[in-house]
Design an enzyme around this catalytic site. Structure first.
Site, PDB file in Angstrom:
ATOM      1  NE  ARG A  59      -3.795   0.632   1.141  1.00  0.00           N
ATOM      2  CZ  ARG A  59      -4.556   1.504   1.592  1.00  0.00           C
ATOM      3  NH1 ARG A  59      -4.950   1.416   2.768  1.00  0.00           N
ATOM      4  NH2 ARG A  59      -5.184   2.568   0.822  1.00  0.00           N
ATOM      5  CG  ASN A  70      -8.494   9.920   3.046  1.00  0.00           C
ATOM      6  OD1 ASN A  70      -9.474   9.097   2.976  1.00  0.00           O
ATOM      7  ND2 ASN A  70      -8.744  10.935   1.962  1.00  0.00           N
ATOM      8  CG  HIS A  79      -9.486   6.252  10.130  1.00  0.00           C
ATOM      9  ND1 HIS A  79     -10.552   5.887   9.284  1.00  0.00           N
ATOM     10  CD2 HIS A  79     -10.350   6.302  11.298  1.00  0.00           C
ATOM     11  CE1 HIS A  79     -11.592   5.830   9.918  1.00  0.00           C
ATOM     12  NE2 HIS A  79     -11.652   6.156  11.058  1.00  0.00           N
TER      13      HIS A  79
HETATM   14  N1  APR Z   1     -14.903  12.304  -5.731  1.00  0.00           N
HETATM   15  C1  APR Z   1     -15.650  12.296  -4.573  1.00  0.00           C
HETATM   16  N2  APR Z   1     -16.143  11.039  -3.903  1.00  0.00           N
HETATM   17  C2  APR Z   1     -15.736   9.887  -4.783  1.00  0.00           C
HETATM   18  C3  APR Z   1     -15.163   9.963  -6.043  1.00  0.00           C
HETATM   19  C4  APR Z   1     -14.551  11.168  -6.628  1.00  0.00           C
HETATM   20  N3  APR Z   1     -13.801  11.305  -7.602  1.00  0.00           N
HETATM   21  N4  APR Z   1     -14.867   8.554  -6.257  1.00  0.00           N
HETATM   22  C5  APR Z   1     -15.314   7.816  -5.318  1.00  0.00           C
HETATM   23  N5  APR Z   1     -15.956   8.456  -4.406  1.00  0.00           N
HETATM   24  C6  APR Z   1     -16.914   8.089  -3.412  1.00  0.00           C
HETATM   25  C7  APR Z   1     -17.480   6.816  -3.419  1.00  0.00           C
HETATM   26  O1  APR Z   1     -18.762   6.898  -3.795  1.00  0.00           O
HETATM   27  C8  APR Z   1     -17.653   6.198  -1.780  1.00  0.00           C
HETATM   28  O2  APR Z   1     -18.972   6.736  -1.205  1.00  0.00           O
HETATM   29  O3  APR Z   1     -15.696   8.096  -2.149  1.00  0.00           O
HETATM   30  C9  APR Z   1     -16.653   6.921  -1.094  1.00  0.00           C
HETATM   31  C10 APR Z   1     -15.330   6.181  -0.735  1.00  0.00           C
HETATM   32  O4  APR Z   1     -15.840   5.443   0.169  1.00  0.00           O
HETATM   33  P1  APR Z   1     -15.068   4.140   1.076  1.00  0.00           P
HETATM   34  O5  APR Z   1     -14.157   3.525  -0.054  1.00  0.00           O
HETATM   35  O6  APR Z   1     -15.968   3.665   1.990  1.00  0.00           O
HETATM   36  O7  APR Z   1     -14.078   5.113   1.932  1.00  0.00           O
HETATM   37  P2  APR Z   1     -14.116   5.949   3.273  1.00  0.00           P
HETATM   38  O8  APR Z   1     -15.789   6.290   3.445  1.00  0.00           O
HETATM   39  O9  APR Z   1     -13.142   6.904   3.284  1.00  0.00           O
HETATM   40  O10 APR Z   1     -13.798   4.712   4.407  1.00  0.00           O
HETATM   41  C11 APR Z   1     -13.752   4.916   5.722  1.00  0.00           C
HETATM   42  O11 APR Z   1     -13.183   2.787   6.193  1.00  0.00           O
HETATM   43  O12 APR Z   1     -12.041   0.791   5.759  1.00  0.00           O
HETATM   44  C12 APR Z   1     -12.116   2.095   6.502  1.00  0.00           C
HETATM   45  O13 APR Z   1     -10.494   3.054   7.551  1.00  0.00           O
HETATM   46  C13 APR Z   1     -10.841   3.124   6.365  1.00  0.00           C
HETATM   47  O14 APR Z   1     -10.933   5.185   6.473  1.00  0.00           O
HETATM   48  C14 APR Z   1     -11.622   4.224   6.079  1.00  0.00           C
HETATM   49  C15 APR Z   1     -12.860   4.132   6.411  1.00  0.00           C
END
Ligand code: APR
Length: 236
Positions: A65, A97, A114
């Site tokens: 990663r 992030n 995190h």
């Molecule tokens: N711009 C804005 N949002 C976007 C884009 C973009 N270009 N591309 C994707 N997304 C959105 C997706 O629709 C989704 O809802 O970003 C979101 C990412 O969601 P996750 O993958 O669940 O990420 P996140 O919410 O940060 O996860 C939270 O989960 O696994 C744990 O610790 C980890 O910090 C992480 C936490």
């Protein structure tokens, strides 16, 4: 959907960011199409039990990663957020992030809920250190193991970080949520503090989330496009 709201018209601004903010940098999100957790089982690579069971395998995953993130760069949305902090008196970033892109582009008033891929800590002696050398190889710290300073599933968030983030969010007059699915707690509940405090809240996400209905404005677009819109009138 669009909006006439502009960041320059607010006094105390919080950016609440998730993996979607870095999607445009080429870093996979965790859920949704191409999500990391569809490819890797976090119970094997990203939790304390896995680390206790096989620290070398967990380190192999995290070195992969780190290399993947190191091959990417912050995007226009990261830069716009840092520019807002430079131009306006009260801007805070609360991020889920771990890619380190916010500090890399100069965001200083920052809460990394995190942790960070670029810090390691030893749970035996409590030492914490920054390290960006790839791959991270000196895995042993005296009697213990250096582990990524990341909040894994089942870990507690650092008290001082969650308190500081909650205080800033409860006092803001604008919260901009960017790229989070809003499904991981306790982070996911933080925007509710802004809503309860009467702040204007904006969700930037191409997809709806379980939290969407609590936002005043939902911009169904990518992070860079939405930040360009909201930053109109600022020299960003
Ligand atoms: N711009 C804005 N949002 C976007 C884009 C973009 N270009 N591309 C994707 N997304 C959105 C997706 O629709 C989704 O809802 O970003 C979101 C990412 O969601 P996750 O993958 O669940 O990420 P996140 O919410 O940060 O996860 C939270 O989960 O696994 C744990 O610790 C980890 O910090 C992480 C936490």
């Amino acid at each position: 959907m669009t909006t006439d709201l502009r960041i320059k018209d607010f006094k105390r601004i919080v950016f609440f960011t998730g993996a979607g903010l870095s999607a445009e940098s080429g870093i996979p999100t965790y859920r949704g199409q191409g999500g990391l957790w569809h490819e890797y089982d976090w119970e094997t690579y990203a939790c304390q039990k896995a680390f206790d069971r096989d620290p070398a395998a967990v380190w192999k995953f995290h070195n992969m990663r780190r290399a993947a993130v190191a091959a990417c760069a912050p995007n226009k949305a990261h830069l716009a957020i840092a520019r807002c902090e430079a131009l306006l008196p009260d801007v805070t970033v609360v991020t889920q992030n771990i890619d380190g892109f916010h500090p890399l582009v100069g965001s200083r008033n920052l809460f990394e809920l995190h942790g960070s891929l670029w810090r390691v800590r030893c749970d035996t002696c409590g030492a914490i250190k920054d390290n960006r050398d790839l791959p991270f190889e000196d895995l042993r710290c005296g009697k213990g193991w250096w582990r990524p300073d990341i909040v894994w599933f089942g870990d507690h968030l650092r008290e001082d970080v969650i308190e500081g983030a909650s205080k800033a969010i409860s006092a803001c007059d604008l919260l901009v949520s960017i790229g989070t699915s809003g499904v991981v707690y306790p982070a996911a509940q933080l925007p509710r503090l802004a809503q309860r405090a009467g702040a204007v809240t904006i969700e930037i996400n191409p997809e709806p989330t379980p939290m969407s209905d609590a936002y005043e404005v939902c911009l169904r677009m990518g992070a860079s496009e939405a930040m360009a819109l909201l930053c109109q009138g600022l020299d960003v």
